[in-house]
Structure formats: C-alpha cells, structure tokens
Write a protein that holds these residues in place. Sequence first.
Motif, short mmCIF file in Angstrom:
data_model
loop_
_atom_site.label_atom_id
_atom_site.label_comp_id
_atom_site.label_asym_id
_atom_site.label_seq_id
_atom_site.Cartn_x
_atom_site.Cartn_y
_atom_site.Cartn_z
N GLU A 195 0.55 27.07 -3.24
CA GLU A 195 -0.98 27.47 -3.24
C GLU A 195 -1.46 27.61 -1.82
N VAL A 196 -1.03 26.84 -0.70
CA VAL A 196 -1.81 26.68 0.54
C VAL A 196 -1.01 27.52 1.52
N GLU A 205 3.27 11.64 -8.67
CA GLU A 205 2.48 12.13 -9.80
C GLU A 205 2.11 13.48 -9.32
N ILE A 206 2.15 13.86 -8.34
CA ILE A 206 1.44 15.13 -7.74
C ILE A 206 2.51 16.41 -7.79
N LEU A 213 0.92 -1.21 0.11
CA LEU A 213 0.04 0.02 0.07
C LEU A 213 0.91 1.34 0.02
N GLU A 214 1.82 1.13 0.75
CA GLU A 214 2.80 2.32 0.95
C GLU A 214 3.29 2.58 -0.44
N ILE A 224 1.49 7.17 -6.35
CA ILE A 224 0.68 8.38 -6.63
C ILE A 224 1.07 9.60 -6.03
N HIS A 225 1.76 9.69 -5.01
CA HIS A 225 2.55 10.82 -4.46
C HIS A 225 3.42 11.62 -5.70
N ILE A 255 1.10 22.79 -5.11
CA ILE A 255 0.16 22.81 -3.91
C ILE A 255 0.73 23.37 -2.67
N ALA A 256 2.08 23.16 -2.55
CA ALA A 256 2.77 24.08 -1.24
C ALA A 256 2.62 25.47 -1.28
N VAL A 283 3.77 18.67 -5.83
CA VAL A 283 3.79 19.10 -4.39
C VAL A 283 4.02 20.51 -4.43
N ARG A 291 2.09 1.75 -3.35
CA ARG A 291 1.13 2.44 -4.02
C ARG A 291 1.11 4.10 -4.05
N LEU A 292 1.18 4.31 -2.62
CA LEU A 292 0.69 5.70 -2.12
C LEU A 292 1.97 6.61 -2.74
N ASN A 293 3.12 5.88 -2.53
CA ASN A 293 4.28 6.65 -3.02
C ASN A 293 4.24 6.80 -4.33
#
Lengths: 362, 189
Positions: free
Chosen positions: A78-79, A69-70, A59-60, A66-67, A75-76, A72, A62-64
């Motif tokens: 922006e927020v 592709e973002i 799972l980790e 996905i991460h 987003i950083a 980051v 998979r999450l990595n």
Amino acid sequence: MRDEQLIEAIERYLNGEMSAEERNAFEQLRRENAELDTRVVEHQQFTGLLKQYGERVALEKRLNAIHEEIDVHAIAEEVTMHPSWIVQLWRDHHSKISVAASIAIFAVLATLFFTGYLNNNNSYTELSREVGRLNRSTTDMKKDINAIKKGNRVIAAPDKSRGTGFAITSNGLIATSYHVISGADSIYIQDIAGRSFKVKAIYSDPQSDVAILKVIDTTFRGLGQIPYAFKHSESDLAENVFTFGFPQDSPVYGDGRLTSANGLNGDTLDYEISVPINPGNSGGPLLDSKGNVIGIVKAKETRLEGMHFALKSSYLINAIKNIPEDSLTKVPVLNTENSLANLTRQQQVKKIKPYVFMVKVY
Amino acid sequence: MSTESKSSIPTDSEIVFGILNNSENAIKRLYVAYFPMVMQLILNNNGTPDDAKDIYQEAIIVLYNKVKKGDFELNSKLKTFIYSVCRRLWLKRLSQMNRYGGDIHDFNDYLPVEDEVEEQGERDIQFTKMQSALQMLGEPCKTIIEDFYIHNRSMQEICESFGYTNADNAKTQKYKCLQRLKKLFFQQK
C-alpha cells in the motif's frame, strides 16, 4: 563481614526488608563507610540495569507478538511508491553507475594518454621529401601561367616527392617505403650517375610501409651482382648500422647504432636507430657493419632528437615473397652472398652506391 | 493521509495513560496505528519491511521509556515524535551501511530528537552487553539470576524449583552467579 553477607545485607536494605532498627544501623554504617556506600550504589545500578534489561526483553516480546498479527505485506504494497523501473534502477544504483562511468572515462583517458593518442601524432613524420607542397604548387601555377603567357609548353613538372630506393635483384626490382610512392602518378628512379629510369610499383603494403618497384624502362640494362645480402633474423641492439640515401640531390651517408628492437610505441615492425636521417632518406637501405641489409629507413620522431625508425628486413623479405607472380618475369632470388663483409666502410659505401637510387614521384 | 490505518486512531493521551498503566491494548493500538507511516518512510528510502520493523520497534521503545520516565510532554503529537525518531534512527542506520545517498524522502514534519536517539543507543549498548554476559553465564546461573532479579521470584521459590536442600545453599549459589555475571559484564568492552 563476608562479602556474601554484605551483598545480602545490601539487597535486604534496598528491598526494604530490614527492620527499622537494622535500617538505622545500616544507614549509620553507610554514612561512616564510604566504601560501603559505593558498594550500595554499584549494586543498585547493576541490579537496576538487570531489571531494565528484563523489562526491555519483555517489551520486545510483546511488540513482536503484535507485529505477528499485522499483515506486513499488504501495508508494504500500500505504501510503496511505484516509479517506473528505470527510475527505480537509477535510484537504487545511481552511485554505482556514476562510479562505473567515471572509472570508464578515466580508463579511456589513461589508455589514450599512454598509447600517445592525446599527444599530437603529427610529430611522427614520414621522411619522404614532400618539400613545401603548397608552396610549390603555387610556384608551379605561377610558372604555368608564365609559360602560357610566353606561349611555351610546360616541359617537365617538378617531382612531387622524393625518397630513396635500393636494388634487391640485379634485374631491376627496387625496394622503397610505401609512403614515398603513395598517390603517385608516375615514378622514376635516378641512379648515382644521373640516369633516370621509369619504374612501376608492382607490390605495396601500406601496413608495414614497404613497396617494391620494377624498372620498366627499355634503356635499362641490368645492374650486375648485388653486393649486399638480406638479413632474415633480427639484429642485436647496439649493432653498428649505416644508411645511404638522397635527402638532397647528392647521396648522403649516415651511421649510428641500433638503439631499440621496437619502434614508436613498441611497434614491433620497426627498429629504432640513432642514424641521423632527414626527409628523402625514406626507403633507403639500413645496413649493418658487415654490409647486410637489415631494414628500410622509414620515419623519425620530430619531438625527440635522435629517434629514428627503420622497418625490419624480415618484413621486406615477406613483401618480396608476396609479389604477385604475374608481375614478375621470373621469381626474384635474393642475393645471399655478401661481398662487403671484410671491407672498410669507405669501400662498402663505394660498392653500394650504384644500387641505391633516388625515387622521384610525379 | 490515505495510507494510514483505517481503524480508529487512538488519541495521544489515551496512549500515554495506557502505557503508564501497562495497558496491553494501548500499546497494540499505538503499534497498529503508526506502523504504515514508518513502513512508508523506510521502504521509500532504500529499506526493507524488516528494517521498518526494527526501526519502528526501537522507536516505540524510545517512546515507551520516555513516557514511563514521565518526561513525555504532550505538546508535540505522538505521530510526529514517532516519525522523527524513526527518521533519525534510519538516517543513522543508512550511514552505518554506507547507503546514505544524501537525501531522504520525507512524508511528515519532524522534530529534532537526537538526544532521545542517542540515549537509546547508549542503553542498547548496555543491554547488548548484559545479554551476552547472561549468555556466557550459562545454566543454572542464568535462570537463577533472571528469576530473582528480573521476575522478582523469592529465594524460597527458586530454592524449590532448583531442588536445593536449603535456602542458604541457594543464596550462596545466587551470590556466586551474580559475582560471575558482574565480572563477565564488566570484562566486555
């Protein structure tokens, strides 16, 4: 059954690979044998954990993925709130800043406390005889008013303060404390016989609290050979010392010991002495048992009994060297021959008497 | 909220069913949907983007396990749940680093999720132990154990890929490896 075979059997049982017959037999055995039952549970838990661990790792992963592709960074950006840099600085470091500030405050207070600034420094009294100035000034005014009323002229203003001085050369150079003569309009010295001579200050050093006076009175005839010598080196602790001065109108003798090589708060200019001294002693000579001048009586600590201070003679000698040449008719030569060494204290004091003066400041 | 992803936000039930059905896409959409929210929380409370990633992934795992176990009730919003878990995890992390200044800037409502986070923390400890036990186990044991117990490969396949002459040898080897792994696992404190 060997352990290996047991584990294999348990695995087959857990994975449902046993035939119905075998399974029944195993379950029967399990009911009867508590140890076997524990082993089954243990094995199930452990392999279950292993399995879950494997799932977690997957799972980790998979999450990595996905991460990855973002975006980051975008987003950083922006927020993030963008407060002004000073707010940011405060927000990031306020705990450090507060700690630093409190340490600084503590350090300042501690330093002040240990150096004695927080104590009331007024307890350190310089010993010129400034006897009730205010009181006196009111009586003065009264007197003046009375005199004016009576139509008389005011003859002699009483002295403002008094101290002691002593001769350093036979031609009329007198040493005293600077604080005795500071702010003086005119200065007189009065010898033991009651004769007054006008003097003027030719050198003063407020830093080490020493002043050199010169007799300018025409009636002055010189003093004759000075009986005491001046010590250049520092004296030892516990040295038997004495002084002679004018805390009152008649001269007063006092003796004691040299109790410390440093003065108040470690001041290296001064000795601490246990000689009983009073206002008016300021500027008097401090002599050792052989009759060498080792200092000038200076001040006392009023809160602590027996803490008195005297300027070291080396600073007096420096002061003499520093007298501007144009104030002198000839270069002062300090007496190096001590004629007091083998005398009793009574004889010593008798010999010194004519060379110690009351300093009167107007 | 303006800072949230502009791509369509999946509904909560879509996500829950997606997870239950092992849908790769559902997890991806979930991940993308709420990451900016967590990034905002962490960055504005003394964290870095890497911290945000760690915390967020941990929260997703908490959610994932909860859904898989079947005890995630859809009475609270997924978004609120994730936010709450991240908030809790980040507070814990801050206090561990002694950076917790006493307040946290919140951007959302939150739920009490101490139990979930606590449970997750305990499981993480077990997993860390398992990881280091496997690490210490070394090859070929590690691969044999992983293949058999995690990837569900049969003894026959393992036997072939490792070149054992017969399945019994492979079984003996697997047994020994498992015993060693247990020993290494339980030795750790």
